[in-house]
Design a protein around this motif. Structure first.
Motif, mmCIF file in Angstrom:
data_model
loop_
_atom_site.group_PDB
_atom_site.id
_atom_site.type_symbol
_atom_site.label_atom_id
_atom_site.label_comp_id
_atom_site.label_asym_id
_atom_site.label_seq_id
_atom_site.Cartn_x
_atom_site.Cartn_y
_atom_site.Cartn_z
ATOM 1 N N MET A 161 -39.956 169.044 38.687
ATOM 2 C CA MET A 161 -39.363 169.894 37.440
ATOM 3 C C MET A 161 -38.701 168.930 36.604
ATOM 4 O O MET A 161 -37.906 168.023 36.884
ATOM 5 C CB MET A 161 -38.527 170.958 37.834
ATOM 6 C CG MET A 161 -38.625 172.178 37.055
ATOM 7 S SD MET A 161 -37.567 173.415 37.476
ATOM 8 C CE MET A 161 -37.893 174.040 39.371
ATOM 9 N N GLN A 162 -39.174 168.821 35.371
ATOM 10 C CA GLN A 162 -38.377 167.857 34.252
ATOM 11 C C GLN A 162 -37.079 168.539 34.080
ATOM 12 O O GLN A 162 -36.806 169.679 34.026
ATOM 13 C CB GLN A 162 -39.420 167.992 33.077
ATOM 14 C CG GLN A 162 -40.709 167.750 33.251
ATOM 15 C CD GLN A 162 -40.584 165.881 33.569
ATOM 16 O OE1 GLN A 162 -39.728 165.236 33.094
ATOM 17 N NE2 GLN A 162 -41.358 165.532 34.386
ATOM 18 N N ARG A 167 -35.578 169.220 31.017
ATOM 19 C CA ARG A 167 -35.532 170.120 30.100
ATOM 20 C C ARG A 167 -36.160 171.591 30.648
ATOM 21 O O ARG A 167 -35.964 172.405 29.749
ATOM 22 C CB ARG A 167 -36.470 169.642 28.798
ATOM 23 C CG ARG A 167 -35.880 168.393 28.288
ATOM 24 C CD ARG A 167 -34.769 168.793 27.323
ATOM 25 N NE ARG A 167 -34.116 167.521 26.752
ATOM 26 C CZ ARG A 167 -33.062 167.574 26.018
ATOM 27 N NH1 ARG A 167 -32.325 168.793 25.800
ATOM 28 N NH2 ARG A 167 -32.728 166.449 25.651
ATOM 29 N N ASP A 168 -37.055 171.340 31.571
ATOM 30 C CA ASP A 168 -37.489 172.648 32.365
ATOM 31 C C ASP A 168 -36.378 173.478 33.165
ATOM 32 O O ASP A 168 -36.390 174.696 33.352
ATOM 33 C CB ASP A 168 -38.613 172.551 33.221
ATOM 34 C CG ASP A 168 -39.834 171.925 32.378
ATOM 35 O OD1 ASP A 168 -39.834 172.179 31.163
ATOM 36 O OD2 ASP A 168 -40.803 171.267 32.819
ATOM 37 N N LEU A 179 -32.293 176.012 30.524
ATOM 38 C CA LEU A 179 -32.992 176.796 29.636
ATOM 39 C C LEU A 179 -32.408 176.974 28.147
ATOM 40 O O LEU A 179 -32.580 176.707 27.119
ATOM 41 C CB LEU A 179 -33.498 178.342 29.903
ATOM 42 C CG LEU A 179 -34.390 178.347 31.122
ATOM 43 C CD1 LEU A 179 -34.588 179.790 31.664
ATOM 44 C CD2 LEU A 179 -35.650 177.581 31.009
ATOM 45 N N ASN A 194 -33.500 177.708 35.042
ATOM 46 C CA ASN A 194 -34.621 178.149 35.687
ATOM 47 C C ASN A 194 -34.375 178.988 37.144
ATOM 48 O O ASN A 194 -33.695 178.673 37.881
ATOM 49 C CB ASN A 194 -35.761 177.090 35.718
ATOM 50 C CG ASN A 194 -37.177 177.572 36.404
ATOM 51 O OD1 ASN A 194 -37.196 178.461 36.860
ATOM 52 N ND2 ASN A 194 -38.182 176.918 35.860
#
Length: 99
Positions: free
Chosen positions: A1-2, A4-5, A8, A30
Protein backbone atom coordinates in the motif's frame (compact mmCIF):
# COMPACT_ATOMS: atom_id res chain seq x y z
CA UNK A 1 0.00 0.00 0.00
CA UNK A 2 1.37 3.43 -0.95
CA UNK A 3 1.71 6.13 1.73
CA UNK A 4 -0.92 8.33 0.05
CA UNK A 5 -3.35 5.37 0.05
CA UNK A 6 -2.99 4.88 3.82
CA UNK A 7 -3.70 8.48 4.97
CA UNK A 8 -7.06 9.58 3.55
CA UNK A 9 -7.54 12.98 5.21
CA UNK A 10 -6.85 14.87 8.43
CA UNK A 11 -9.64 15.10 11.01
CA UNK A 12 -10.23 18.79 11.68
CA UNK A 13 -12.19 19.45 14.87
CA UNK A 14 -11.79 21.95 17.67
CA UNK A 15 -10.45 19.28 20.01
CA UNK A 16 -7.98 17.90 17.47
CA UNK A 17 -6.65 21.39 16.71
CA UNK A 18 -6.00 21.99 20.43
CA UNK A 19 -4.06 18.72 20.62
CA UNK A 20 -1.96 19.78 17.63
CA UNK A 21 -0.10 22.15 19.98
CA UNK A 22 1.16 19.02 21.80
CA UNK A 23 2.13 17.42 18.44
CA UNK A 24 -0.76 14.94 18.47
CA UNK A 25 -2.69 14.69 15.19
CA UNK A 26 -5.70 12.71 13.97
CA UNK A 27 -6.18 11.25 10.50
CA UNK A 28 -8.82 9.18 8.78
CA UNK A 29 -6.97 6.17 7.41
CA UNK A 30 -7.66 3.23 5.14
CA UNK A 31 -9.66 0.53 6.92
CA UNK A 32 -7.05 -2.11 6.02
CA UNK A 33 -4.10 -0.07 7.36
CA UNK A 34 -2.19 -1.21 10.43
CA UNK A 35 -0.37 0.91 13.03
CA UNK A 36 2.93 0.22 11.28
CA UNK A 37 1.49 1.31 7.92
CA UNK A 38 0.20 4.55 9.45
CA UNK A 39 3.51 5.27 11.21
CA UNK A 40 5.53 4.77 8.02
CA UNK A 41 3.07 6.79 5.90
CA UNK A 42 3.04 9.81 8.23
CA UNK A 43 6.84 9.73 8.52
CA UNK A 44 7.21 9.57 4.73
CA UNK A 45 4.62 12.20 3.78
CA UNK A 46 5.38 14.83 6.43
CA UNK A 47 9.08 14.01 7.19
CA UNK A 48 8.52 13.77 10.95
CA UNK A 49 9.50 11.36 13.74
CA UNK A 50 6.44 9.36 14.91
CA UNK A 51 6.55 8.03 18.47
CA UNK A 52 3.13 6.43 18.95
CA UNK A 53 0.04 5.51 16.89
CA UNK A 54 -3.38 4.66 18.29
CA UNK A 55 -6.15 3.37 16.02
CA UNK A 56 -9.93 3.26 16.55
CA UNK A 57 -12.59 1.70 14.33
CA UNK A 58 -15.95 3.48 14.14
CA UNK A 59 -19.20 1.89 13.01
CA UNK A 60 -21.46 3.78 10.66
CA UNK A 61 -24.34 5.68 12.25
CA UNK A 62 -27.91 4.68 11.49
CA UNK A 63 -29.62 7.30 9.34
CA UNK A 64 -33.21 7.51 8.08
CA UNK A 65 -34.70 9.18 5.05
CA UNK A 66 -38.46 8.81 5.34
CA UNK A 67 -39.26 5.14 5.70
CA UNK A 68 -35.86 4.03 4.41
CA UNK A 69 -32.95 3.55 6.73
CA UNK A 70 -29.32 2.72 6.27
CA UNK A 71 -25.90 3.33 7.71
CA UNK A 72 -23.18 5.88 7.01
CA UNK A 73 -19.73 4.61 6.06
CA UNK A 74 -17.47 2.98 8.63
CA UNK A 75 -14.18 4.77 9.27
CA UNK A 76 -10.86 4.06 10.91
CA UNK A 77 -9.26 6.93 12.82
CA UNK A 78 -5.58 7.12 13.76
CA UNK A 79 -4.15 9.35 16.48
CA UNK A 80 -0.46 10.02 15.82
CA UNK A 81 1.96 11.37 18.45
CA UNK A 82 5.21 12.97 17.32
CA UNK A 83 8.45 13.24 19.25
CA UNK A 84 9.19 16.49 21.08
CA UNK A 85 12.16 17.35 18.85
CA UNK A 86 10.23 16.64 15.61
CA UNK A 87 8.85 19.49 13.53
CA UNK A 88 5.11 20.21 13.65
CA UNK A 89 2.78 19.18 10.83
CA UNK A 90 1.27 22.17 9.04
CA UNK A 91 -2.27 21.12 8.12
CA UNK A 92 -3.26 24.61 7.00
CA UNK A 93 -0.78 26.68 5.05
CA UNK A 94 -0.75 30.45 5.35
CA UNK A 95 -2.24 32.35 2.43
CA UNK A 96 1.03 34.30 2.02
CA UNK A 97 2.98 31.09 1.47
CA UNK A 98 0.67 30.00 -1.36
CA UNK A 99 1.05 33.28 -3.29
Amino acid sequence: MQARDVILKPIITEASMQRADQKVYQFQVNRKATKTDVKEAVAEIFSVDVVKVNIANYRGKKKRMGRYEGYTSRIKKATVSLSSDSKAIEIFQNQEEKN
